[in-house]
Scaffold this motif. Structure first.
Motif, PDB file in Angstrom:
ATOM      1  N   CYS A 288      26.690  57.675  30.185  1.00  0.00           N
ATOM      2  CA  CYS A 288      26.580  56.757  31.327  1.00  0.00           C
ATOM      3  C   CYS A 288      27.183  55.399  31.011  1.00  0.00           C
ATOM      4  CB  CYS A 288      25.121  56.596  31.751  1.00  0.00           C
ATOM      5  SG  CYS A 288      24.616  57.842  32.940  1.00  0.00           S
ATOM      6  N   GLU A 289      26.983  54.953  29.771  1.00  0.00           N
ATOM      7  CA  GLU A 289      27.594  53.695  29.336  1.00  0.00           C
ATOM      8  C   GLU A 289      29.109  53.751  29.478  1.00  0.00           C
ATOM      9  OE1 GLU A 289      25.007  50.686  28.066  1.00  0.00           O
ATOM     10  OE2 GLU A 289      27.126  50.683  27.445  1.00  0.00           O
ATOM     11  N   GLN A 290      29.685  54.838  28.959  1.00  0.00           N
ATOM     12  CA  GLN A 290      31.144  54.971  29.007  1.00  0.00           C
ATOM     13  C   GLN A 290      31.626  55.061  30.451  1.00  0.00           C
ATOM     14  OE1 GLN A 290      33.907  57.728  26.561  1.00  0.00           O
ATOM     15  NE2 GLN A 290      33.826  58.692  28.591  1.00  0.00           N
ATOM     16  N   ALA A 291      30.922  55.873  31.253  1.00  0.00           N
ATOM     17  CA  ALA A 291      31.306  56.021  32.661  1.00  0.00           C
ATOM     18  C   ALA A 291      31.168  54.686  33.388  1.00  0.00           C
ATOM     19  CB  ALA A 291      30.436  57.082  33.328  1.00  0.00           C
ATOM     20  N   GLY A 296      33.530  50.002  35.846  1.00  0.00           N
ATOM     21  CA  GLY A 296      33.675  48.541  35.926  1.00  0.00           C
ATOM     22  C   GLY A 296      35.120  48.108  35.775  1.00  0.00           C
ATOM     23  N   THR A 297      35.870  48.765  34.882  1.00  0.00           N
ATOM     24  CA  THR A 297      37.291  48.427  34.709  1.00  0.00           C
ATOM     25  C   THR A 297      38.065  48.729  35.986  1.00  0.00           C
ATOM     26  OG1 THR A 297      37.187  48.874  32.345  1.00  0.00           O
ATOM     27  CG2 THR A 297      39.366  48.935  33.355  1.00  0.00           C
ATOM     28  N   ALA A 298      37.848  49.932  36.551  1.00  0.00           N
ATOM     29  CA  ALA A 298      38.562  50.300  37.784  1.00  0.00           C
ATOM     30  C   ALA A 298      38.142  49.391  38.937  1.00  0.00           C
ATOM     31  CB  ALA A 298      38.289  51.762  38.127  1.00  0.00           C
ATOM     32  N   GLY A 326      24.512  48.446  35.037  1.00  0.00           N
ATOM     33  CA  GLY A 326      24.628  47.435  33.976  1.00  0.00           C
ATOM     34  C   GLY A 326      26.025  47.376  33.378  1.00  0.00           C
ATOM     35  N   PRO A 327      26.483  48.495  32.772  1.00  0.00           N
ATOM     36  CA  PRO A 327      27.822  48.449  32.164  1.00  0.00           C
ATOM     37  C   PRO A 327      28.940  48.176  33.178  1.00  0.00           C
ATOM     38  CG  PRO A 327      26.811  50.654  31.942  1.00  0.00           C
ATOM     39  CD  PRO A 327      25.770  49.743  32.460  1.00  0.00           C
ATOM     40  N   ALA A 329      28.685  46.331  36.002  1.00  0.00           N
ATOM     41  CA  ALA A 329      28.616  44.917  36.382  1.00  0.00           C
ATOM     42  C   ALA A 329      29.110  44.028  35.247  1.00  0.00           C
ATOM     43  CB  ALA A 329      27.187  44.545  36.771  1.00  0.00           C
ATOM     44  N   GLU A 330      28.841  44.438  34.006  1.00  0.00           N
ATOM     45  CA  GLU A 330      29.279  43.665  32.837  1.00  0.00           C
ATOM     46  C   GLU A 330      30.803  43.504  32.842  1.00  0.00           C
ATOM     47  OE1 GLU A 330      27.920  41.937  30.566  1.00  0.00           O
ATOM     48  OE2 GLU A 330      29.634  41.666  29.222  1.00  0.00           O
ATOM     49  N   ALA A 331      31.524  44.597  33.192  1.00  0.00           N
ATOM     50  CA  ALA A 331      32.988  44.534  33.215  1.00  0.00           C
ATOM     51  C   ALA A 331      33.490  43.588  34.293  1.00  0.00           C
ATOM     52  CB  ALA A 331      33.566  45.941  33.427  1.00  0.00           C
ATOM     53  N   LEU A 332      32.739  43.472  35.379  1.00  0.00           N
ATOM     54  CA  LEU A 332      33.166  42.624  36.504  1.00  0.00           C
ATOM     55  C   LEU A 332      32.790  41.157  36.311  1.00  0.00           C
ATOM     56  CD1 LEU A 332      32.155  44.946  39.457  1.00  0.00           C
ATOM     57  CD2 LEU A 332      34.449  44.059  39.088  1.00  0.00           C
ATOM     58  N   ARG A 333      31.910  40.917  35.355  1.00  0.00           N
ATOM     59  CA  ARG A 333      31.326  39.598  35.160  1.00  0.00           C
ATOM     60  C   ARG A 333      32.380  38.507  34.928  1.00  0.00           C
ATOM     61  NH1 ARG A 333      29.432  36.956  30.871  1.00  0.00           N
ATOM     62  NH2 ARG A 333      30.331  38.551  29.525  1.00  0.00           N
ATOM     63  N   HIS A 334      33.567  38.917  34.424  1.00  0.00           N
ATOM     64  CA  HIS A 334      34.578  37.926  34.046  1.00  0.00           C
ATOM     65  C   HIS A 334      35.351  37.356  35.225  1.00  0.00           C
ATOM     66  CE1 HIS A 334      33.771  39.009  29.933  1.00  0.00           C
ATOM     67  NE2 HIS A 334      33.885  40.285  30.285  1.00  0.00           N
ATOM     68  N   ILE A 335      35.270  38.021  36.383  1.00  0.00           N
ATOM     69  CA  ILE A 335      36.027  37.538  37.532  1.00  0.00           C
ATOM     70  C   ILE A 335      35.480  36.181  37.955  1.00  0.00           C
ATOM     71  CG2 ILE A 335      36.717  38.016  39.907  1.00  0.00           C
ATOM     72  CD1 ILE A 335      36.448  40.976  39.318  1.00  0.00           C
ATOM     73  N   ARG A 336      36.366  35.180  38.016  1.00  0.00           N
ATOM     74  CA  ARG A 336      35.906  33.810  38.246  1.00  0.00           C
ATOM     75  C   ARG A 336      35.440  33.564  39.665  1.00  0.00           C
ATOM     76  NH1 ARG A 336      39.284  30.435  34.490  1.00  0.00           N
ATOM     77  NH2 ARG A 336      38.360  31.004  32.501  1.00  0.00           N
ATOM     78  N   HIS A 337      36.212  34.063  40.648  1.00  0.00           N
ATOM     79  CA  HIS A 337      35.769  33.836  42.018  1.00  0.00           C
ATOM     80  C   HIS A 337      34.697  34.870  42.360  1.00  0.00           C
ATOM     81  CE1 HIS A 337      39.517  36.172  42.040  1.00  0.00           C
ATOM     82  NE2 HIS A 337      39.055  36.816  43.080  1.00  0.00           N
TER      83      HIS A 337
END
Lengths: 381, 381
Positions: A288-291, A296-298, A326-327, A329-337
């Motif tokens: 699930c973490e990997q998925a 999140g990347t996609a 969780g994983p 949302a973590e990938a998306l966290r970097h988007i500034r806007h």
């Protein structure tokens, strides 16, 4: 003209619930005589019925007439779905009440498109019979398939997980009413819009063997130029990643599709995976973490390109939401806007057949003249 | 009512070229007296002029009147652009003829947003003065910036390549007419739509220090939920790749942005790179190969999500098109359903200021009453 006025009256009845003939004349600007004739036609077709006005009716303008409302026991729509590991059907009446749902687990990967469609035809005809036994006449159907569809032509360009290319399933289905064909995630997104959260702006992510997305902006589907938008499953997560059935490499599906996820379940079933996740099983949690990270990347790419309102996870991603969120949302966290929120789909696993049937009901209400039951034989033109 | 009718008449004049008052009355359904009053107002405002009817005028209905057409020497719009390494301005008249273009090469990365906007203000006021000397009065401006913009608020959420976050450049510009602010790639896409290829469905890819995209579907911009759609430069090419100024990792910009490309030029200039490419320089060609492949990976995701009609390469990608197209197209080759064609942008390097000024002209024609020159003082409300 009559067709347009029938649609005007039925649309008003559908939007505003029980409404008197007098009020219909006032709202539509048609004469009372015309409205009465139109309501007569709609009564005869079984699309509306008349009942005493609601208790709070405005009596100040004289004796209120009986009120016209949609009739739920005559006209129906069929929602159909062909997915990789199941077939599904639902019957919905004109009041958008579901009258029957049925799902058949079957692995469609090893069957020809002809065989798969024949099985669906059996399921559909059985549903039509059961509907008929309840007095319901099916005006039309919508079929959801897992792959890019040209909806104008009803052509499935490719459904790589089914091994389909350039198939016209409506021709093979050969049902005695029109069948529109659309992408599974598109119809599921409409299902979520009409029978789930009802939010006007969202990206519906459909997790199945394949992963699709339906984009809803301002309460309407965004389809792109040819109707192929929303193929989230083939967004590139890693250009050096494993080959995908689509012909590309490192597609999201390879990391977060049902096959990749259920690999971590002993029996290859979703229930087993959820049991293991709940028990804290390391391998299940790692899957699930990997998925979730791949998702999140996609979704990072999707958010940058599409700017969706909310990200709604549906299909098998809905029950797995607690472990994927969780994983991802973590990938998306970097988007500034502003980053959209995640939400779990509310329309349930039948979202696509609900959205499909709902779209047919919408078409019937938009064009009652073209869907009058007595004209059934002429509907296929 | 007068405002609506002024817009009706001016819109007709704009769409259909020289047109007589009699024809205007017929087309709009207004009385000849009303049309004459409205044309009088438009004549007074300098938005239209009258001239003898064209030679091929239809004389069968009696003597044709003089024809009304847009006037190009009174009302103008300003297109402005702040990019990472230049400032740009253009003046466009009501007939959509460009009257002045000016670009100033300047590295804006080391300056505060206040200083950058002050420099642009100088450039803009100089253009306004020159326009005034030619009899032109500026009705409004559009400013292009390289980053996601909330166009309703004129708020630049972040322009990471400029080091900007939450800036309202229109406030700092303090010009005596309204200034709308939009994303550079969005305005460049409109520039391509109106002053370039004119295709109705395309993804305009703007290659600058940053990489943006403007999505045009059915002749209109697709903006997403908050106006942030089209951030192609931050589509993930490799989740394990280098850090990006946006906060993410492995974004397209890191592989195909101007900095990555011009790294292979001796002087860091585009002309030098093109000279080397033409001469067959190995390092220059490898830089384009890498950029093209990364562009192809990001576009694979974009095509799957957006289904654009054509992919149009603009900005520095236009002169580099011969070297980028091959590797980019190769990455897209695997998509099974229809893959869009590549085309080189035709609007040129000024696409964003042209699109911006064109949008202001469109607004003036849609609301002439709100842009009458004598009401200039009231325009900022």
């Amino acid at each position: 003209m009559r067709a347009r006025n029938l649609a005007l009256v039925l649309g008003e009845v559908s939007r505003n619930g029980p409404v008197t003939r007098a009020a219909l004349a006032e709202i539509t600007g048609l004469t009372k005589t015309t409205v009465s004739k139109l309501v007569g036609d709609l009564l005869e077709s079984g699309m509306v019925t008349e009942s005493p006005p609601p208790a709070d009716a405005d009596r100040s303008r004289g004796r209120p007439g009986v009120a016209v409302r949609l009739r739920g026991d005559r006209v129906a729509a069929l929602g159909l779905e062909i997915n990789v590991d199941y077939l599904s059907v639902c019957v919905m009446d004109l009041t958008r009440t579901v009258r029957l749902r049925r799902t058949q687990a079957v692995d469609n990967r090893d069957s020809s498109s002809t065989d798969v469609v024949r099985n669906l035809r059996d399921l559909a005809l059985q549903a039509v019979d059961e509907a008929a036994a309840a007095g319901l006449s099916v005006a039309g159907a919508a079929l959801a398939v897992p792959g890019p569809v040209d909806p104008a032509q009803g052509l499935v360009h490719s459904a790589p997980n089914l091994g389909w290319g350039d198939v016209r399933p409506a021709d093979l289905l050969d049902l005695p009413f029109p069948v529109l064909v659309d992408n599974e995630a598109n119809l599921a997104a409409l299902g979520e819009l009409w029978f789930g959260s009802g939010m006007p702006d969202f990206l519906y992510v459909s997790g199945e063997i394949g992963i699709g997305a339906g984009l809803v902006f301002g309460g309407a589907l965004f389809r792109g130029t040819r109707g192929f938008a929303g193929e989230l499953g083939h967004v590139v997560v890693d250009p050096g990643g494993p080959d995908c059935r689509c012909g590309g490499r490192g597609c999201l599906e390879r990391y977060a599709g049902q096959d990749a996820l259920l690999d971590a379940a002993p029996d290859g079933l979703l229930d087993g995976l959820i049991r293991r996740l709940t028990a804290g099983d390391t391998r299940a949690r790692a899957a699930c973490e990997q998925a979730g990270r791949a998702l999140g990347t996609a979704l990072t790419s999707a958010v940058h390109l599409l700017d969706p309102g909310t990200i709604i996870l549906g299909g098998i991603f809905a029950p797995l939401f607690p472990w994927l969120r969780g994983p991802a949302a973590e990938a998306l966290r970097h988007i500034r806007h502003v980053v959209p929120n995640f939400a779990v789909a509310e329309a349930g696993p039948d979202a696509a057949v609900l959205g499909g049937a709902g779209q047919v009901i919408q078409q019937v209400i938009a064009d009652p003249a073209g869907h009058m039951p007595r004209a059934t034989a002429g509907l296929q033109t």
